[in-house]
Design an enzyme around this catalytic site. Structure first.
Site, PDB file in Angstrom:
ATOM      1  N   GLU A   1       0.886  -1.175   0.000  1.00 12.83           N
ATOM      2  CA  GLU A   1       0.000   0.000   0.000  1.00 12.83           C
ATOM      3  C   GLU A   1       0.925   1.228   0.000  1.00 12.83           C
ATOM      4  O   GLU A   1       0.930   2.002  -0.949  1.00 12.83           O
ATOM      5  CB  GLU A   1      -0.905  -0.012   1.239  1.00 12.83           C
ATOM      6  CG  GLU A   1      -1.862   1.174   1.335  1.00 12.83           C
ATOM      7  CD  GLU A   1      -2.670   1.188   2.650  1.00 12.83           C
ATOM      8  OE1 GLU A   1      -2.280   0.487   3.607  1.00 12.83           O
ATOM      9  OE2 GLU A   1      -3.694   1.906   2.713  1.00 12.83           O
TER      10      GLU A   1
ATOM     11  N   ASP B   1     -12.454  -0.466   2.128  1.00 12.12           N
ATOM     12  CA  ASP B   1     -11.405  -0.312   3.147  1.00 12.12           C
ATOM     13  C   ASP B   1     -11.978   0.279   4.453  1.00 12.12           C
ATOM     14  O   ASP B   1     -12.269  -0.472   5.379  1.00 12.12           O
ATOM     15  CB  ASP B   1     -10.250   0.536   2.600  1.00 12.12           C
ATOM     16  CG  ASP B   1      -8.920   0.304   3.302  1.00 12.12           C
ATOM     17  OD1 ASP B   1      -8.862  -0.548   4.201  1.00 12.12           O
ATOM     18  OD2 ASP B   1      -7.929   0.974   2.939  1.00 12.12           O
TER      19      ASP B   1
END
Ligand code: ADE
Ligand code: ZN
Length: 335
Positions: free
Chosen positions: A197, A275
């Protein structure tokens, strides 16, 4: 296209339950628990949701979670998210929870998981939304703390399908958790992890080779390394991509530059997820429509993304087939 997305049967594979805590519910729970929060109104709180990086967000996300104390709080949080799933035709969801965020504050593991599990059962029975649980270790904490969490989870093992790894990625490589992942697998949990990420491709390599993960959360930086892309494809591992999270946390500067379509073109198996929807400006369907518009995705692309969400879910082959059959019928009728 909006209607096509709304009614598209889909699964959500990357979702933090603590990240679904909407400001209104946060205020409501804070009030009933007698907790002071440093914001006067929902609007003032929302104005603080502006981030330059993952850590900026995590600081406010952990602060928000401080209001959660009782089983009913975890029930309400989870129930509220699962109602949104029903409204968006999310047929199945794989929910991450961060026990250490709560046990570190003196809330018991049992309180957390019992509240969540009761809401899961009610959603299955009353809303027809299927779900399972991923217990995520916080990577900024120690290996010993992760081992303690694994130990605490054992009486509730039947409620947990997988383990994950989240929180501050840079400086906390997967190798730090190799032993606790090995122990987690030995009790029957499936290994998953956030990787790539903010961390570079070498963190994804570690997650694959040392943790033997079966799915990569985010994985954006896999595109830095063509050998890694080939390895992910060879292992038949999916990436759970979160478009609005990526722009909110400046992992991607503009949705039009998001790598999702490039990933698909390279043969990577990609899914779309929210998310932490309360913090990043949208639930799963908003993620679908934003990325569809930004990258001019076709209905066929959206069908592929939804197909991957069932194909790479942690479900039995039979249950996958049931969902995939429903999806295929939908696509045939609406393409
Ligand atoms: N915890 C909640 N959301 C996260 C994210 N996007 N990355 C890492 N840890 C998280
Ligand atoms: Zn995440």
């Amino acid at each position: 296209m909006e209607d096509f997305i709304l009614n598209l049967p889909k699964a959500e594979l990357h979702l933090h339950i603590e990240g679904t805590l909407e400001p209104t519910l946060l205020f409501e729970i804070a009030k009933r628990n007698g907790i002071e929060i440093p914001f006067k109104s929902v609007e003032e709180l929302q104005a603080a949701y502006s981030f330059d990086c993952l850590q900026d967000f995590l600081d406010i996300y952990y602060q928000g979670a401080n209001v959660l104390l009782k089983e009913q709080d975890f029930y309400d949080l989870t129930h509220s998210y699962l109602e949104k799933c029903a409204a968006q035709n999310v047929r199945h969801t794989e929910i991450m929870f961060d026990p250490q965020t709560h046990t570190e504050r003196g809330v018991s593991f049992e309180t957390v998981i019992t509240g969540i599990a009761k809401a899961q059962k009610d959603a299955q029975d009353k809303l027809g939304v299927s779900s399972l649980l991923i217990m995520s270790y916080l990577r900024h904490l120690s290996e010993a703390s992760a081992f303690e969490t694994l130990e605490q989870s054992l009486p509730f093992k039947e409620l947990i399908t997988a383990v994950g790894l989240d929180s501050s990625e840079k400086g906390n490589p997967p190798s730090k958790f190799q032993r606790v992942f090995k122990a987690s697998v030995s009790v029957g949990y499936i290994p998953l992890a956030h990787a790539g990420e903010e961390g570079d491709a070498d963190y994804i390599w570690e997650a694959l080779e040392l943790l033997n993960i079966k799915r990569i959360d985010h994985g954006n930086n896999s595109l830095q390394d063509s050998k890694l892309v080939a390895e992910i494809i060879k292992r038949d591992i999916a990436l759970t991509v979160c478009p609005l999270s990526n722009t909110a946390l400046k992992v991607v500067d503009d949705l039009r530059n998001h790598p999702l379509k490039t990933m698909m073109n390279k043969g990577l198996k990609v899914t779309v997820n929210s998310d932490d929807p309360a913090y990043f400006g949208g639930q799963i369907n908003k993620n679908f429509s934003a990325i569809q518009k930004a990258l001019a995705l076709t209905k066929e692309d959206l069908y592929e993304l939804a197909k991957n969400s069932f194909q790479y879910a942690l479900l039995s082959p039979d249950r996958k087939t049931t969902f995939l059959t429903e999806l295929e019928a939908y696509y045939t009728k609406n393409k």
